[in-house]
Design an enzyme around this catalytic site. Structure first.
Site, mmCIF file in Angstrom:
data_model
loop_
_atom_site.group_PDB
_atom_site.id
_atom_site.type_symbol
_atom_site.label_atom_id
_atom_site.label_comp_id
_atom_site.label_asym_id
_atom_site.label_seq_id
_atom_site.Cartn_x
_atom_site.Cartn_y
_atom_site.Cartn_z
ATOM 1 N N SER A 1 0.833 -1.098 0.167
ATOM 2 C CA SER A 1 0.024 0.071 -0.164
ATOM 3 C C SER A 1 0.813 1.123 -0.041
ATOM 4 O O SER A 1 0.611 2.097 -0.696
ATOM 5 C CB SER A 1 -0.827 0.023 1.247
ATOM 6 N N GLY B 1 -5.724 -3.565 -8.846
ATOM 7 C CA GLY B 1 -6.812 -2.790 -8.451
ATOM 8 C C GLY B 1 -6.487 -1.389 -7.762
ATOM 9 O O GLY B 1 -7.303 -0.401 -7.913
ATOM 10 N N ASP C 1 -7.525 -8.147 4.723
ATOM 11 C CA ASP C 1 -6.826 -9.064 3.651
ATOM 12 C C ASP C 1 -6.107 -10.139 4.665
ATOM 13 O O ASP C 1 -5.599 -11.065 3.909
ATOM 14 C CB ASP C 1 -5.304 -8.236 3.325
ATOM 15 N N ARG D 1 -13.103 -15.120 -1.421
ATOM 16 C CA ARG D 1 -12.062 -15.871 -0.543
ATOM 17 C C ARG D 1 -12.800 -16.716 0.803
ATOM 18 O O ARG D 1 -12.384 -17.666 1.142
ATOM 19 C CB ARG D 1 -11.246 -14.645 0.130
#
Length: 770
Positions: A326, A398, A624, A655
């Site tokens: 990030s 993304g 995540d 997921r």
């Protein structure tokens, strides 16, 4: 496919076409015309040809396909002979007539000058293939396999002729694409004719030099590689250069301009500009290959891989985790928009972050590196970006696409953002819709609002973006960051209110670059019109990557593991908070701040984990990390319940469903709910009412399909520490998206991960959580 194919010209290309047709049994008969009787005789004796002659009229009668494979200047004379055969009835009027010449306009013009009207069977074509050696003996039946063939579909040509010629080329292994003749000649002038012309010219230049012997004696590999193509047939290239004169002269003029520019940079010793040019060229050479193939940035040798993992029981050591993805993304973005130079250390050289880096190179930013995590970014200021000459390719990132959409919505120029097949299926209206409220003109694709995204520049719109107040429907750092970045150029104040806390890396980094950000609880505001000042950015280790090793140490027997200088941003520490609620033995030390981000060493020891109901307030802070938390929950005593995690269903994979499928394969009882998962932990209670310390297997063995989701693959790797049998995980090539070197690091601390690169196909994926 054909009754009789006639090849005119038995050089490398013509003979290779004949050999491919013979090997694939695509024609009942093959005949040829060539000036070299010896080649014809050999070809007949060797079974390649059924007949051959130096005269077209002697062998061509009854052919349903003629392929012209001679120098382009001689094509007109061949058309005269073909017309005579058609007029006499010895060739059908709809006989397919094609060629393999490197220029196309002159072929069409030659046909127009010979025939009263263009034959309905005329299909000009050009295979983009060749070899160093020429002539009949250099032929190869596989010369065209996996190479492109351009077909020029003329309005006068029958669809049947086009279809049959396309079928032929595909049958011998080529990829067929359509292009009009003028466009073909312009493209090939730049990509083929100009390089050959330069190679011939450079060899002639050195051969004419007073010290030519030493020039060639000490020529390095670069000279040999570049000038290899000067060994091609001079007569053929002589004809091509004249036949495509207009396009080649235009390409030469453009090249001369670029050459003069780099000459001046060297004279001026303009280091920054020269590094920018060289860096862009190096990256573009690699980038366009990936873009055209929709493949990742990592080494092809890691593609289509599986993990074969033998059970192990203990992990120990002190390790460094790769940089935070990030923060790596944002360091590129803000460093590029800043005034002055930004030095970045700890940059994550994974596929997603590399996509962001390439995007800003495409927009004219000079970036040196990456070199072992180090970057030097020469910022261009808030208004210094330039339009990319091509759609900006985001790979599978993304984060890159959504954040960059905010930046590009404020620029003066038009932009298109695209990605690989996987990214182009993911929702983009979540950023496009609020950007439109700010006055942006953003067009998503299809009824579901996916990428590619087309963004109209402010110069066309005629007015700047306007600040808005926007209430996020869900806690999303990507949407928040997109709007805050767009707000840097907007008139007035842009305020984003989030329902729950999400990652605040954008806010922190804006402040580190000197841009004021106001944070009032869950309301974050920026005022448009400010500027960013470059500086030093140290990227801490990624806590999302650290999570796999935190769980590994907690569930294994007799383990102690220390992870150094991991980012512990309070909006990212949900993994620590949840593991502590599960009774994990975790401690922090050496706490400090790096580039506005808190970091610490994290030590984890074997733990007697217990099942819990995960507080929904912690879900956005660990979104995540849930795949590997599901592994921890499986090893805990009692039930673990996750709710409020619907966002997990729209990641690189669903997921929740994919993890449940894998857990059940390994023998874990779990139940999928609409917004979460219920896991029945397999921890065993001892006689003293304590969980026995990780001394028994929890998982069985088996094959796990990761669905090319990197976090799924790494999570089930961790499960091997409590497995009774070997685990095989398919589709692990995408681990390099976020964690290059994961398998090597796992083995370093005591795991047994073997990488098998034997698979044949791959679907590329990435992440969008941050």
């Amino acid at each position: 496919m054909f009754q009789q194919v006639c090849i005119i010209g038995l050089g490398l290309i013509g003979a290779s076409v004949a050999q491919a047709i013979r090997d694939q049994q695509l024609s009942a008969r093959i005949v040829a015309v060539d000036r070299d009787q010896l080649s014809l005789t050999e070809a007949i004796e060797q079974g390649l040809l059924d007949a051959g002659s130096t005269e077209l009229s002697a062998v061509a009668s009854g052919s349903d396909l003629i392929i012209i494979a001679i120098p382009v200047q001689a094509v007109s004379a061949v058309f005269i002979d073909i017309k005579a055969l058609i007029d006499s009835g010895r060739l059908a009027a709809d006989c397919i007539i094609s060629d393999v010449c490197s220029t196309k306009l002159n072929v069409v013009e030659a046909a127009q000058s010979v025939f009263a009207s263009l034959p309905i069977g005329l299909v000009p074509a050009h295979p983009i293939a060749g070899a160093e050696n020429s002539g009949y003996h250099a032929r190869r039946s596989d010369l065209f396999v996996n190479h492109s063939v351009i077909i020029c579909e003329l309005p006068t040509t029958s669809r049947t002729a086009i279809f049959k010629l396309r079928q032929l080329w595909e049958a011998i292994g080529a990829t067929v694409m359509a292009m009009d003749a003028e466009h073909h000649d312009s493209i090939l002038a730049h990509t083929s004719h100009l390089p050959h012309l330069l190679a011939f010219n450079l060899v002639d230049q050195l051969a004419s030099h007073d010290d030519n012997l030493n020039m060639f004696r000490y020529a390095a590999g670069g000279f040999r590689d570049f000038t290899r193509i000067a060994a091609s047939d001079p007569k053929m290239w002589h004809d091509i250069f004249f036949a495509n004169q207009t396009s080649i002269v235009s390409a030469l003029d453009e090249y001369s301009s670029y050459l003069n520019n780099i000459r001046q940079l060297i004279i001026d010793k303009d280091s920054t500009a020269l590094m920018g040019l060289l860096g862009r060229a190096q990256a573009a050479r690699r980038h366009f290959g990936h873009m055209l193939a929709s493949t990742p940035y990592t080494d092809i040798s890691t593609m289509s891989a599986s993990y074969i993992i033998s059970p192990s029981h203990t992990v120990t050591g002190t390790i460094a985790i790769p940089g935070d993805k990030s923060i790596s993304h944002r360091s590129i973005m803000l460093g590029s928009l800043a005034e002055g130079v930004t030095q970045v250390t700890g940059f994550l050289e994974g596929e997603d972050a590399l996509a962001t880096l390439q995007a800003f190179r495409d927009m004219g930013v000079t970036i040196e590196g990456p070199d072992k995590g180090k970057l030097t970014i020469h910022g261009v200021g808030m208004n210094g970006l330039k339009p990319s000459k091509t759609p900006i390719y985001m790979g599978n990132s993304g984060t890159s696409m959504r954040l960059l959409a905010g930046i590009l919505a404020a620029q003066s120029f038009d932009s298109v953002l695209t990605g690989d097949t996987s990214l182009n299926k993911r929702p983009m209206e979540r950023v496009a819709a609020p950007l439109r409220q700010m006055g942006a003109v953003v067009q998503s694709t299809g009824t579901s609002g996916t990428s590619p995204l087309s963004i109209t520049g402010r110069a066309t719109v005629g007015k700047p973006l306007q600040g808005i107040e926007y209430n996020l429907p869900v806690a999303s750092a990507q949407i928040k960051s997109c709007l805050l970045l767009a707000g840097l150029w907007a008139q007035g104040t842009t305020t984003v209110t989030q329902p729950e806390v999400s990652r605040d890396h954008t806010e922190r980094m804006l402040a580190a670059f000197g841009y004021e950000v106001k944070v009032q609880g869950n309301r974050i505001s920026v005022e448009g019109g400010g500027k960013l000042i470059g500086g030093d950015i140290a990227v801490p280790a990624d806590i999302s990557s650290a999570a796999f090793f935190m769980v590994a140490a907690a569930i294994s027997q007799g383990s102690t593991l220390t992870l150094t200088q991991v980012g512990i941003n309070p909006t990212r520490t949900g993994i620590i908070d949840i593991l502590k609620l599960m009774n994990a033995d975790i401690s922090l030390s050496n706490e400090t701040h790096v580039g506005g981000e808190p970091v610490a060493d994290i030590t984890i020891r074997s733990s007697n984990l217990v099942g819990i109901e995960i507080p929904e307030s912690l879900v956005p802070l660990a979104i995540d990390e849930f795949p590997v938390l599901f592994i921890a929950a499986s090893c805990a005593q009692g039930r673990t319940v996750l709710t409020g995690a619907k966002e997990l269903r729209v990641k690189e994979s669903d997921r929740i469903a994919v993890m449940a499928e894998g857990l059940q394969t390994l023998g874990i009882d779990c139940t999928v709910t609409e917004d979460g998962l219920i896991i029945e932990g397999q921890g065993v209670e001892g006689s003293d009412n304590q969980v026995i310390n990780n001394s028994h297997p929890v998982f069985g063995g088996g094959h796990i399909t990761s669905h090319h989701d990197h976090r799924i693959a790494m999570s089930f790797t961790v499960a091997s520490l409590r497995a009774s049998k070997q685990i095989v995980i398919e589709g692990v090539e995408t681990v390099n998206t976020s964690f290059p070197g994961f398998a090597e690091l796992a083995n370093q601390i005591g795991m047994a991960v073997e990488v098998d690169r034997g698979a044949d196909t791959v679907t590329d994926t990435g992440t969008d959580a941050d």
